[in-house]
Design a protein around this motif. Structure first.
Motif, short mmCIF file in Angstrom:
data_model
loop_
_atom_site.label_atom_id
_atom_site.label_comp_id
_atom_site.label_asym_id
_atom_site.label_seq_id
_atom_site.Cartn_x
_atom_site.Cartn_y
_atom_site.Cartn_z
N PRO A 8 4.78 5.85 0.76
CA PRO A 8 2.83 5.77 1.17
C PRO A 8 2.70 6.97 1.81
O PRO A 8 3.38 7.21 3.02
CB PRO A 8 2.43 4.80 0.98
N ILE A 9 2.02 7.31 2.07
CA ILE A 9 1.81 8.95 3.07
C ILE A 9 1.55 7.58 4.32
O ILE A 9 0.81 6.39 4.66
CB ILE A 9 0.65 9.64 3.34
N VAL A 10 2.42 8.00 5.82
CA VAL A 10 1.78 7.34 6.76
C VAL A 10 1.77 8.26 7.91
O VAL A 10 2.72 9.70 8.12
CB VAL A 10 3.37 7.01 7.60
N ASN A 11 0.63 8.59 9.01
CA ASN A 11 0.63 9.01 9.88
C ASN A 11 0.41 8.26 11.12
O ASN A 11 1.09 7.36 11.46
CB ASN A 11 -0.83 9.19 9.64
N CYS A 12 1.99 9.26 12.12
CA CYS A 12 2.87 8.37 12.74
C CYS A 12 2.58 9.06 14.32
O CYS A 12 2.93 7.73 14.70
CB CYS A 12 4.19 8.69 12.37
N HIS A 13 1.05 9.52 13.96
CA HIS A 13 0.42 8.73 15.51
C HIS A 13 -0.85 9.27 15.25
O HIS A 13 -1.71 10.02 14.79
CB HIS A 13 0.99 10.88 16.41
N THR A 14 -2.03 8.11 16.10
CA THR A 14 -2.93 8.01 15.57
C THR A 14 -3.68 6.80 17.57
O THR A 14 -2.30 5.90 17.88
CB THR A 14 -3.30 7.38 14.37
N HIS A 15 -4.99 7.02 17.56
CA HIS A 15 -5.75 5.81 18.56
C HIS A 15 -6.76 5.41 18.36
O HIS A 15 -7.73 6.35 17.23
CB HIS A 15 -5.30 7.09 19.69
N MET A 207 -11.24 5.92 10.56
CA MET A 207 -10.16 7.05 10.43
C MET A 207 -9.37 7.17 8.79
O MET A 207 -9.40 7.30 8.17
CB MET A 207 -9.21 6.66 10.85
N LYS A 208 -9.50 5.57 8.14
CA LYS A 208 -8.51 5.10 6.91
C LYS A 208 -9.70 5.81 5.94
O LYS A 208 -8.65 6.20 4.98
CB LYS A 208 -8.45 3.54 7.23
N GLU A 209 -10.94 6.15 5.99
CA GLU A 209 -11.63 6.26 4.46
C GLU A 209 -11.75 8.04 4.81
O GLU A 209 -11.37 8.32 3.15
CB GLU A 209 -12.95 6.36 5.21
N GLN A 210 -11.23 9.05 5.21
CA GLN A 210 -10.88 10.13 5.39
C GLN A 210 -8.96 10.61 5.03
O GLN A 210 -8.68 11.46 4.29
CB GLN A 210 -10.54 10.58 6.49
N TYR A 211 -8.17 9.49 4.29
CA TYR A 211 -7.34 9.28 3.15
C TYR A 211 -7.43 8.76 2.41
O TYR A 211 -7.49 8.25 1.90
CB TYR A 211 -6.39 8.59 4.57
N PRO A 212 -5.95 8.88 1.30
CA PRO A 212 -5.96 8.20 0.50
C PRO A 212 -5.50 6.83 0.24
O PRO A 212 -4.97 6.72 1.64
CB PRO A 212 -4.34 9.01 -0.57
#
Length: 586
Positions: A8-15, A207-212
């Motif tokens: 899976p894609i991983v966004n490694c930096h979110t708040h 945030m999640k809604e904007q990703y696959p």
């Protein structure tokens, strides 16, 4: 759009922390101390919510009819040529008067308005018009304020014209807020935007809604209770923020895609007996075992995925209280994420005397013997001295045994036993060279630009001349006998952070860097592609956005599309799928 490949894609930096998790006096040190108490974060969030609520009322049937009536009035005026012309003239007259009112207010902020071209000319024009009776002389301050409000609300073209001229005048007068102040203002707007969400789970959902589908997100909480910017209200403390994340991790609808880290604040360790507790009887064997405590609960029971630190809040990453935890993390390959950029969140209190000098590094001192004494840190403003804590060279104290040995020599016997310390001239039995750490934001886009501009400075060309090692930080000769404090001094004061971070990544297997926040700048992508295609560095770059902090620049889906559009499929797969998997594995 779907994730590329099997991983899976991983966004490694979110708040996803809420505005209520931010201290109330965030403006402290940016404005005079007395004024900072009026710029109250909870009040700003409340006003923002009221504003949005009022805007939402526009969608009621009554408000929609009012808007329709206003449009009908405008249409009617368009066909009444004389009346329409009269209204335009009234707007022009109002704008001219308000222009002079605003510029007189502006002139009161500078000692000599005649020094600034726009101010001088506007005031000169005002005097000329008054002498010819082309301008009404308004002395009542309430009428002045009323006229400014009328133009600001109802005369769009006039408002924009005045703002344009005022911005130019402010610029020349040196009164425009600086970059850091602008960033703080944007931060308040961001907090307001996301204050509309009642809990962290809803922010995460936005945030999640904007990703696959199946994209995963490293979520980094913030503990700002020690930054001396006021106390948080009950219900919004650090522990309550963390418990909310724990609920999301263990039983929430997003439990399979959220990867929360534990924020570690070294000043909590002595303040709270149950925060971080070790079995110190194991230290002599070099093993760190956690007793029942807050940190153990979140790492071992809730299975949080790593540790987060933010040294800009007022401490070094090699703080003695953190060393056993870093040994615990290094031995278990638990990843650490640390802030490594100049930003608006930093310690707001007074500078402590101990911060006038670096704990480890030295600089040339002609009148001492030997010729090197403690590195002086003369910065006095918070935004400046906070960078001393964030500087990437601080992590060499953890990664280089020779520097860690110096730090451990001044620590308690328990810490010395943990690392097998036997004197300054003897290598320790154990070190932290295997620490898995990500230097977030890769130093900042300004440091990338600095690297590209430094064409004659040999340290900034080290990555080109020695692509497998980069800068040799400690030694000037092959025997590696004596540390070169001169090299470290030069690197601290002159070298761009991109070169420093890349050199650390080349020299240490488990050092990573993410591109969060800086990827909003399209100018980084040429150098980013070169970095990704380096045989070693390319394995250490992580995709991250810094949601929602980066929202002032671009939305998440915009950043994702821009990143994928500027990289090949293989390049994106490497930083967003393959590298994060190695970073997170333990």
């Amino acid at each position: 759009m779907s994730s590329i490949g099997e991983k899976p894609i991983v966004n490694c930096h979110t708040h996803i922390f809420k505005g209520e998790h931010v201290p109330p006096y965030l403006a402290k040190t940016f404005v005079p101390r007395w004024l900072s108490f009026f710029i109250y974060t909870p009040l700003i969030l409340k006003l923002y919510k009221i504003s949005v609520k009022n805007k939402s009322e526009r969608y009621t049937g009554e408000e929609r009819q009012k808007k329709r009536n206003w449009i009908l009035l405008n249409i009617w005026l368009q066909h009444k040529k004389i009346l329409s012309l009269c209204l335009k003239l009234i707007k022009i007259v109002l704008t001219i008067h308000v222009l002079f009112i605003v510029f007189n207010w502006l002139a009161s902020f500078v000692s000599d308005p005649s020094r600034y071209i726009i101010l001088k000319n506007i005031l000169k024009l005002e005097s000329w018009m008054e002498n010819r009776y082309l301008l009404l002389k308004i002395t009542n301050p309430y009428i002045k304020v009323l006229l400014v409000i009328i133009v600001g609300l109802f005369v769009k073209s006039g408002r924009n014209f005045i703002i344009f001229l005022a911005a130019k005048a402010f610029k020349f007068a040196g009164l425009l807020p600086g970059k850091m102040t602008k960033d703080l203002i944007r931060r308040y707007l961001l907090l307001g935007r996301f204050a509309l969400y009642k809990d962290q789970d809803r922010i995460f959902g936005a945030m999640k809604e904007q990703y696959p589908p199946n994209t995963k997100f490293i979520v980094l909480p913030m503990d700002m209770e020690y930054m001396d910017a006021g106390n948080l209200k009950s219900g919004n403390t650090y522990r309550e923020q963390m418990q909310e994340l724990a609920d999301m991790k263990t039983k929430g609808v997003n439990k399979d895609v959220i990867l929360p880290f534990v924020f570690v604040e070294p000043r909590r360790i002595p303040d709270e007996n149950d925060y971080l507790v070790y079995d110190e009887t194991k230290f002599e064997t070099g093993e760190v075992v956690l007793k029942d405590c807050f940190i153990k609960t979140y790492i071992e029971d809730y299975q949080f995925n790593g540790f987060k630190i933010y040294p800009a809040l007022g401490y070094y990453p090699f703080d003695e209280a953190l060393l056993p935890l870093w040994k615990y993390a290094a031995d278990r390959k638990i990843p650490i994420m640390t802030h490594c950029i100049k930003g608006t969140i930093f310690y707001r209190g007074d500078k402590e005397t101990a911060w006038d000098k670096h704990d480890i590094f030295k600089e040339y001192a002609r009148n001492t013997d030997p010729k090197y004494d403690t590195l002086l840190l003369p910065e006095s403003k918070n935004k400046d001295f906070s960078i001393n804590f964030t500087h990437p060279l601080n992590y060499l104290v953890l990664l280089k045994e020779e520097l860690l040995r110096i730090k451990v020599s001044a620590c308690s016997k328990g810490i010395q036993d943990l690392f097998g310390y036997r004197g300054l001239d003897t290598p320790m039995d154990r070190d932290l060279s295997h620490l898995k750490i990500c230097l977030a934001h890769f130093g900042g886009e300004d440091q990338w630009e600095k690297y590209l501009e430094k064409d004659r400075y040999h340290y900034s060309n080290a990555l080109i001349k020695n692509p497998n090692h980069g800068i040799e930080f400690l030694y000037t000769n092959e025997n590696k006998k004596d540390i070169s404090w001169a090299k470290l001094e030069d690197c601290w004061k002159k070298v761009d952070w991109y070169s420093i971070i890349c050199s650390m990544m080349l020299q240490h297997e488990n050092v990573y860097a993410d591109i969060s926040y800086i990827l909003h700048d399209k100018g980084i992508f040429d150098l980013l592609r070169q970095t990704i295609n380096h045989p070693v560095l390319g394995e250490k770059v992580l995709f991250g956005t810094d949601f929602y902090v980066v929202r002032n620049h671009k939305a998440e889906k915009n950043l994702l599309v821009q990143t994928q559009g500027n990289l090949t499929d293989d390049e994106f797969t490497k930083i967003a799928q393959l590298n994060p998997d190695k970073y997170l594995y333990n």
